[in-house]
Design a protein around this motif. Sequence first.
Motif, PDB file in Angstrom:
ATOM      1  N   THR A  61       2.908 -54.145  -5.345  1.00 28.57           N
ATOM      2  CA  THR A  61       3.603 -53.204  -4.499  1.00 28.57           C
ATOM      3  C   THR A  61       2.609 -52.455  -3.626  1.00 28.57           C
ATOM      4  O   THR A  61       1.520 -52.072  -4.076  1.00 28.57           O
ATOM      5  CB  THR A  61       4.437 -52.208  -5.332  1.00 28.57           C
ATOM      6  OG1 THR A  61       5.101 -51.308  -4.464  1.00 28.57           O
ATOM      7  CG2 THR A  61       3.573 -51.447  -6.313  1.00 28.57           C
ATOM      8  N   ALA A  62       2.981 -52.263  -2.369  1.00 33.24           N
ATOM      9  CA  ALA A  62       2.039 -51.709  -1.398  1.00 33.24           C
ATOM     10  C   ALA A  62       1.682 -50.253  -1.668  1.00 33.24           C
ATOM     11  O   ALA A  62       0.689 -49.757  -1.125  1.00 33.24           O
ATOM     12  CB  ALA A  62       2.614 -51.840   0.012  1.00 33.24           C
ATOM     13  N   ASP A  63       2.446 -49.569  -2.491  1.00 34.47           N
ATOM     14  CA  ASP A  63       2.177 -48.144  -2.686  1.00 34.47           C
ATOM     15  C   ASP A  63       1.201 -47.865  -3.818  1.00 34.47           C
ATOM     16  O   ASP A  63       1.028 -46.718  -4.231  1.00 34.47           O
ATOM     17  CB  ASP A  63       3.473 -47.361  -2.900  1.00 34.47           C
ATOM     18  CG  ASP A  63       4.308 -47.881  -4.069  1.00 34.47           C
ATOM     19  OD1 ASP A  63       3.815 -48.761  -4.796  1.00 34.47           O
ATOM     20  OD2 ASP A  63       5.448 -47.397  -4.245  1.00 34.47           O
ATOM     21  N   VAL A  64       0.537 -48.915  -4.347  1.00 32.68           N
ATOM     22  CA  VAL A  64      -0.548 -48.697  -5.306  1.00 32.68           C
ATOM     23  C   VAL A  64      -1.817 -49.332  -4.748  1.00 32.68           C
ATOM     24  O   VAL A  64      -1.762 -50.388  -4.113  1.00 32.68           O
ATOM     25  CB  VAL A  64      -0.226 -49.299  -6.695  1.00 32.68           C
ATOM     26  CG1 VAL A  64       0.990 -48.620  -7.295  1.00 32.68           C
ATOM     27  CG2 VAL A  64      -0.029 -50.799  -6.621  1.00 32.68           C
ATOM     28  N   ALA A  84     -13.560 -54.616  -9.329  1.00 33.80           N
ATOM     29  CA  ALA A  84     -14.527 -53.525  -9.234  1.00 33.80           C
ATOM     30  C   ALA A  84     -15.339 -53.620  -7.951  1.00 33.80           C
ATOM     31  O   ALA A  84     -15.689 -52.605  -7.345  1.00 33.80           O
ATOM     32  CB  ALA A  84     -15.450 -53.538 -10.449  1.00 33.80           C
ATOM     33  N   ALA A  85     -15.619 -54.847  -7.532  1.00 34.20           N
ATOM     34  CA  ALA A  85     -16.387 -55.042  -6.300  1.00 34.20           C
ATOM     35  C   ALA A  85     -15.586 -54.637  -5.081  1.00 34.20           C
ATOM     36  O   ALA A  85     -16.086 -53.950  -4.179  1.00 34.20           O
ATOM     37  CB  ALA A  85     -16.836 -56.496  -6.183  1.00 34.20           C
ATOM     38  N   VAL A  86     -14.305 -55.048  -5.016  1.00 34.65           N
ATOM     39  CA  VAL A  86     -13.498 -54.744  -3.830  1.00 34.65           C
ATOM     40  C   VAL A  86     -13.194 -53.260  -3.746  1.00 34.65           C
ATOM     41  O   VAL A  86     -12.997 -52.719  -2.641  1.00 34.65           O
ATOM     42  CB  VAL A  86     -12.212 -55.577  -3.808  1.00 34.65           C
ATOM     43  CG1 VAL A  86     -11.149 -55.037  -4.754  1.00 34.65           C
ATOM     44  CG2 VAL A  86     -11.648 -55.663  -2.394  1.00 34.65           C
ATOM     45  N   ALA A  87     -13.192 -52.545  -4.875  1.00 39.72           N
ATOM     46  CA  ALA A  87     -12.996 -51.099  -4.845  1.00 39.72           C
ATOM     47  C   ALA A  87     -14.139 -50.407  -4.125  1.00 39.72           C
ATOM     48  O   ALA A  87     -14.003 -49.255  -3.696  1.00 39.72           O
ATOM     49  CB  ALA A  87     -12.872 -50.556  -6.269  1.00 39.72           C
ATOM     50  N   SER A 113      -6.354 -45.680  -0.759  1.00 42.85           N
ATOM     51  CA  SER A 113      -4.914 -45.766  -0.527  1.00 42.85           C
ATOM     52  C   SER A 113      -4.555 -45.752   0.956  1.00 42.85           C
ATOM     53  O   SER A 113      -5.328 -45.305   1.807  1.00 42.85           O
ATOM     54  CB  SER A 113      -4.191 -44.612  -1.217  1.00 42.85           C
ATOM     55  OG  SER A 113      -4.267 -44.732  -2.619  1.00 42.85           O
ATOM     56  N   THR A 114      -3.334 -46.229   1.224  1.00 46.47           N
ATOM     57  CA  THR A 114      -2.742 -46.111   2.562  1.00 46.47           C
ATOM     58  C   THR A 114      -1.923 -44.824   2.590  1.00 46.47           C
ATOM     59  O   THR A 114      -2.382 -43.810   3.101  1.00 46.47           O
ATOM     60  CB  THR A 114      -1.904 -47.351   2.893  1.00 46.47           C
ATOM     61  OG1 THR A 114      -2.769 -48.502   2.849  1.00 46.47           O
ATOM     62  CG2 THR A 114      -1.320 -47.256   4.291  1.00 46.47           C
ATOM     63  N   GLY A 137      -0.955 -41.389   1.670  1.00 44.33           N
ATOM     64  CA  GLY A 137      -1.684 -40.370   0.939  1.00 44.33           C
ATOM     65  C   GLY A 137      -3.174 -40.601   0.879  1.00 44.33           C
ATOM     66  O   GLY A 137      -3.890 -39.868   0.201  1.00 44.33           O
ATOM     67  N   GLY A 138      -3.660 -41.621   1.592  1.00 43.74           N
ATOM     68  CA  GLY A 138      -5.071 -41.954   1.523  1.00 43.74           C
ATOM     69  C   GLY A 138      -5.715 -42.102   2.890  1.00 43.74           C
ATOM     70  O   GLY A 138      -5.121 -41.807   3.931  1.00 43.74           O
ATOM     71  N   ALA A 139      -6.929 -42.607   2.878  1.00 43.19           N
ATOM     72  CA  ALA A 139      -7.758 -42.662   4.084  1.00 43.19           C
ATOM     73  C   ALA A 139      -7.216 -43.601   5.152  1.00 43.19           C
ATOM     74  O   ALA A 139      -7.629 -43.520   6.313  1.00 43.19           O
ATOM     75  CB  ALA A 139      -9.186 -43.081   3.714  1.00 43.19           C
ATOM     76  N   GLN A 140      -6.307 -44.492   4.789  1.00 45.24           N
ATOM     77  CA  GLN A 140      -5.736 -45.444   5.747  1.00 45.24           C
ATOM     78  C   GLN A 140      -4.290 -45.088   6.109  1.00 45.24           C
ATOM     79  O   GLN A 140      -3.533 -45.930   6.571  1.00 45.24           O
ATOM     80  CB  GLN A 140      -5.790 -46.859   5.184  1.00 45.24           C
ATOM     81  CG  GLN A 140      -7.183 -47.454   5.084  1.00 45.24           C
ATOM     82  CD  GLN A 140      -8.070 -46.804   4.048  1.00 45.24           C
ATOM     83  OE1 GLN A 140      -9.190 -46.399   4.354  1.00 45.24           O
ATOM     84  NE2 GLN A 140      -7.579 -46.688   2.820  1.00 45.24           N
ATOM     85  N   GLU A 141      -3.895 -43.849   5.933  1.00 47.72           N
ATOM     86  CA  GLU A 141      -2.496 -43.463   6.079  1.00 47.72           C
ATOM     87  C   GLU A 141      -1.979 -43.620   7.517  1.00 47.72           C
ATOM     88  O   GLU A 141      -0.844 -44.044   7.744  1.00 47.72           O
ATOM     89  CB  GLU A 141      -2.309 -42.018   5.639  1.00 47.72           C
ATOM     90  CG  GLU A 141      -0.861 -41.551   5.668  1.00 47.72           C
ATOM     91  CD  GLU A 141      -0.704 -40.153   5.110  1.00 47.72           C
ATOM     92  OE1 GLU A 141      -0.206 -40.028   3.982  1.00 47.72           O
ATOM     93  OE2 GLU A 141      -1.114 -39.186   5.791  1.00 47.72           O
ATOM     94  N   LYS A 142      -2.776 -43.264   8.510  1.00 50.35           N
ATOM     95  CA  LYS A 142      -2.330 -43.286   9.909  1.00 50.35           C
ATOM     96  C   LYS A 142      -3.401 -43.928  10.776  1.00 50.35           C
ATOM     97  O   LYS A 142      -4.571 -44.035  10.394  1.00 50.35           O
ATOM     98  CB  LYS A 142      -2.046 -41.864  10.403  1.00 50.35           C
ATOM     99  CG  LYS A 142      -0.920 -41.140   9.660  1.00 50.35           C
ATOM    100  CD  LYS A 142      -0.762 -39.711  10.177  1.00 50.35           C
ATOM    101  CE  LYS A 142       0.305 -38.946   9.397  1.00 50.35           C
ATOM    102  NZ  LYS A 142       1.654 -39.472   9.655  1.00 50.35           N
TER     103      LYS A 142
END
Length: 492
Positions: free
Chosen positions: A137-140, A202-205, A243-244, A246-251
């Motif tokens: 799901t896109a919201d996690v 862990a790497a992609v995080a 995150s998108t 609520g996160g750094a990629q929101e807008k």
Amino acid sequence: MSQDFSRRTFLGGTVAAAGAVAGAGLIGAGPVSAAPRGTTVDAIVVGGGLSGLAAAKTLTASGASVLVLEARNRAGGRVHNIRSPKKGAVLDAGAEFIGPTQNHIAALAREYGVPTLNTYNKGDSIFWNSGTAHRMTADVPLPLVPATAEAGPALARAQADALAGFPVGEPWKHPNARYLDSITWKQYTDQIVSSPTARSLAAVAMSAAVSVRPDELSALYYLNYIAAAGDENNPGTLIRLLSTDGGAQEKLFDGGAALIPLRMARSLGSRIVYNAPVRSIGWSGGVARVTSDAGTFTARKVIVAMSPAISGQIRYEPGLSAARLGLTRGYHMGAISKFSALYRRPFWRDKGLSGQVYGNGRPIDVTFESYAGGDHILMGFISADAMRRLDHAPESQIVHECIENFVDYFGPEARDHIDHGIFKWDLEPWSRGGPVAVSRPGTLTKYGPALREPVGPIHWAGTETADYWTGYMDGAVRSGKRAAREVLTELR
């Protein structure tokens, strides 16, 4: 993307000087300014990116006389718009997104009339792991796959280490700094995770944010990066960073993020000199002498608003401190390019997909949906080893590989793109990579205070020197304001 490069002498060596960019016209190129001579200004700002512009704006607002020397023929630095070759659509080639707690860049967007759009974040995103697509799901921000249970403790430990009184912006003061700065992010997470999928998670995080391999940066550096994903009232979190909603990629910015620095530059007018790469900075008798391709200028103070990975290529007389030299040698730029494919309609939405992918796909490892003048876009990052392999590949090869990668992720409809855009930051001579400079193990604990410590009349800006949101547009603005305040204090 084919580029026409000429060779120019640069501090005893050579660098590729950007010429015409085939298939991606520059947006907002600045004029060749007539540089003022014979007057000693209060401050010279080296670099017309967001940090340098924020410094110049703060200084001029306080009545100081300012001159900005910019190597390129445009403002914006790593915030840059390009045009697609067929439609002429405006595309973000560099920094693009904005999210909660990034209040400084948000204030500039409001001031200069640049609206935002919500990043599409409905349906499912994809975690791609060695050829297998896992829908989530896109919201996690992380996939709900069995390996998450193993990777989770490593990421939870990272979050705990970044929250436990972390000295944001001064990680060398962390009580466990020496150890954390002696290991890489890979070594940090490998102590807890062992399965290939968990290690990929862990790497992609980390790589999704800074576009380097997990063995290319200090664990202490990335823990500070997590801690910096907030502000003075909101501690940084890994969730906000990745995150998108609520996160750094929101807008994202309607018309491209570069509209902000371009409009800032317009307001500064003739205070900016373009096509003025700085070759040397010398100082004596309370006056700094800055020599550039556009002439030599004098000032009482200088702000170098550049990545520490490339600021050391300027010649300094009488010279930098040993700590500052060690710092610049310990930082390096990530390898990155952005590829965008334009479509008449967002076909992935019909499949219940958000357009977002994270994982170890190649050459693109992270994607988002974006927009441009009514067209829907799949935008992807080419990072680290994949980018280094393609640095000098022909544009046709890059387009083919990226589109086929989109086919892997979203299906055969991805081949029906109507235009594209590519920008190779590795080959951009005044950035030499992106999105941010990262430090190798041992750098921060040995030389960290030199990141912002003045040398003679020189003060340091650039997103890498920010406390909060280092590596982001907000961090760039913060750093420019902070350097300007330092200069104003000394000028009084």
